[in-house]
Design a protein around this motif. Structure first.
Motif, PDB file in Angstrom:
ATOM      1  N   GLY A 215     -22.918   8.397  81.187  1.00 46.04           N
ATOM      2  CA  GLY A 215     -22.693   9.084  80.434  1.00 46.04           C
ATOM      3  C   GLY A 215     -22.506   8.915  79.080  1.00 46.04           C
ATOM      4  N   LEU A 216     -22.310   9.914  78.352  1.00 42.60           N
ATOM      5  CA  LEU A 216     -21.632  10.610  76.590  1.00 42.60           C
ATOM      6  C   LEU A 216     -20.410  11.412  77.313  1.00 42.60           C
ATOM      7  N   PRO A 217     -19.415  10.709  76.656  1.00 48.01           N
ATOM      8  CA  PRO A 217     -18.153  11.902  76.182  1.00 48.01           C
ATOM      9  C   PRO A 217     -18.593  13.155  74.857  1.00 48.01           C
ATOM     10  N   LYS A 218     -18.706  14.129  75.312  1.00 51.13           N
ATOM     11  CA  LYS A 218     -18.659  15.369  74.192  1.00 51.13           C
ATOM     12  C   LYS A 218     -17.728  16.109  73.940  1.00 51.13           C
ATOM     13  N   GLY A 219     -17.360  16.105  72.716  1.00 51.97           N
ATOM     14  CA  GLY A 219     -16.051  16.593  72.045  1.00 51.97           C
ATOM     15  C   GLY A 219     -16.763  17.762  71.015  1.00 51.97           C
ATOM     16  N   LEU A 220     -15.345  18.071  70.059  1.00 56.01           N
ATOM     17  CA  LEU A 220     -16.147  19.090  69.319  1.00 56.01           C
ATOM     18  C   LEU A 220     -15.751  18.280  67.819  1.00 56.01           C
ATOM     19  N   GLU A 221     -16.653  18.795  67.651  1.00 58.62           N
ATOM     20  CA  GLU A 221     -16.550  18.676  65.854  1.00 58.62           C
ATOM     21  C   GLU A 221     -15.732  19.486  65.028  1.00 58.62           C
ATOM     22  N   ARG A 222     -14.918  18.691  64.059  1.00 57.09           N
ATOM     23  CA  ARG A 222     -13.788  19.118  63.489  1.00 57.09           C
ATOM     24  C   ARG A 222     -13.861  19.946  62.787  1.00 57.09           C
ATOM     25  N   ASP A 223     -14.764  20.377  62.544  1.00 58.99           N
ATOM     26  CA  ASP A 223     -15.491  22.085  62.946  1.00 58.99           C
ATOM     27  C   ASP A 223     -15.248  23.517  63.247  1.00 58.99           C
ATOM     28  N   GLN A 224     -15.385  22.457  64.032  1.00 58.09           N
ATOM     29  CA  GLN A 224     -16.386  23.952  65.360  1.00 58.09           C
ATOM     30  C   GLN A 224     -14.141  24.173  66.005  1.00 58.09           C
TER      31      GLN A 224
END
Length: 403
Positions: A215-224
């Motif tokens: 899998g690929l870990p997903k995180g929020l972008e800085r703007d989010q």
């Protein structure tokens, strides 16, 4: 014509009701709620007198009978045993009502499961929620071992273990299957340590097919992240608390349970560190960034209820002011994300966000592993795939003219 307001019946004041009122007042309950609890206590005492019973005879069975009589009489509120929680706690503290009997497992597997529960709590240091999940996963395995003479574990073999896994797990999803096998290995180790089985059978439990790093870990972008934090209304006490919680999750990558367990004594303001109570009862100290410390200090100074119970940092803002549960931490994240227009966001996503942000800032995988408190380097290795810039340097070009 104005209707006359119904005059509230005055509750008789007794030594028991005075003590109850003082306890509820310390917990932060409103006067109206305290009045209702006093009245409920008086109703209970009157019911016991009618039944010619003493407080010392008040068991869970009698509590259910009392509430059943209230419902039969048409009472619409405070009609379940839960409504008596504070009253019973007060009476037990005075030694007038016996303590509730500890729940025990029923059936042939009951005794061994009770021993296993104690083992997980005392020896492994697992939380009550994790213990319950392990036990629930073991029930199908133990049910299959029940015979006419009772539960048979002494004659357990490796073939029996493998046969159960092959028959049970294929029809379950990957998450349930993995947890079942983890619980089964733990239980088999316990049986060997306790002398129930002569040989260690945990190695006989196969593994669920799982491709590591798939899998690929997903995180929020800085703007989010900025939108998420800005969605907290810092003009309210709830908003100040939620901002402190979200800042801890985003900046330190804490788990939701670690936020819920954070105590006032865990923060060393002079040294600028915080002690995190992690998995397996592990305690590890992390540096406390200035912005995180500022948001937590703001909450403690201006938003945390003065009548909060215990020494936990984050508490409920509705009485009783007890420590937040891990599930409530998740709810705070989800509700704030909805207000920010980010859709469905889980608390663990913010842990990935902290890791990916560190990676973008140039931190090494070992440093990220130290922050997230991973026991194995392989667990942190999945974040290597997030660094696309460096991955392009080692990626081979696609042969466009390949025949």
């Amino acid at each position: 014509m104005n209707k006359l307001k119904k005059k509230r019946v005055k509750n008789p004041v007794t030594a028991l009701s005075v003590g109850l009122e003082e306890n509820l007042h310390k917990l932060g309950y409103a006067a109206d709620t305290i009045w209702k609890q006093r009245r409920l206590l008086n109703d209970l005492l009157s019911w016991l007198a009618g039944q010619q019973m003493e407080l010392s005879n008040l068991s869970e069975v009698q509590v259910n009978r009392f509430m059943g009589d209230r419902r039969a009489a048409g009472v619409r509120k405070l009609k379940t045993p839960k409504a008596l929680g504070h009253i019973l706690h007060h009476l037990r503290g005075l030694g007038l009502v016996p303590n509730p009997e500890a729940l025990k497992e029923l059936g042939p597997a009951g005794p061994i499961l009770d021993q296993y529960r104690r083992f997980l709590r005392s020896e492994r240091g697992l939380s009550g929620t994790t213990v319950d999940r392990y036990v629930d996963c073991l029930r199908p395995f133990l049910d299959a071992r029940i015979q006419d003479s009772g539960l048979n574990l002494a004659s357990l073999t490796s073939a029996d273990v493998t046969s159960f896994v092959v028959a049970w797990c294929p029809s379950r999803n990957t998450g349930v299957a993995k947890l079942t096998l983890t619980a089964l290995r733990s239980f088999l180790r316990f049986l060997h340590l306790d002398g129930v089985t002569e040989r260690p059978l945990a190695p006989a439990v196969p593994s669920v097919l799982h491709r590591r790093l798939a899998g690929l870990p997903k995180g929020l972008e800085r703007d989010q992240v900025r939108r998420l934090l800005a969605a907290c209304d810092i003009s309210s006490t709830d908003g100040v608390r939620d901002l402190a919680i979200l800042t801890l999750l985003v900046r330190l990558g804490l788990r939701r349970s670690e936020v819920a367990k954070l105590g006032l004594d865990d923060i060393d303001w002079r040294a600028g560190t915080v002690c995190v109570h992690g998995k397996g009862n592990r305690h590890e100290r992390l540096p406390l960034p200035a912005d995180v410390g500022q948001s937590v200090a703001q909450y403690l100074r201006h938003a945390r209820p003065t009548k909060a119970e215990g020494r936990m940092v984050f508490v409920r803002h509705i009485a009783p002011h007890r420590a937040l549960s891990p599930s409530r931490v998740s709810t705070i994240v989800a509700e704030t994300a909805q207000r920010a227009g980010l859709g469905r966001v889980h608390a663990h996503l913010l842990r990935h966000t902290a890791a990916t942000e560190l990676l973008r800032a140039g931190a090494s995988l070992s440093e990220i592993g130290q922050l997230l408190r991973h026991r194995r380097a392989q667990t942190t290795a999945i974040y290597a795939k997030v660094d696309r810039t460096n991955l392009r340097l080692i990626a081979r070009s696609w042969p466009e003219d390949a025949q």
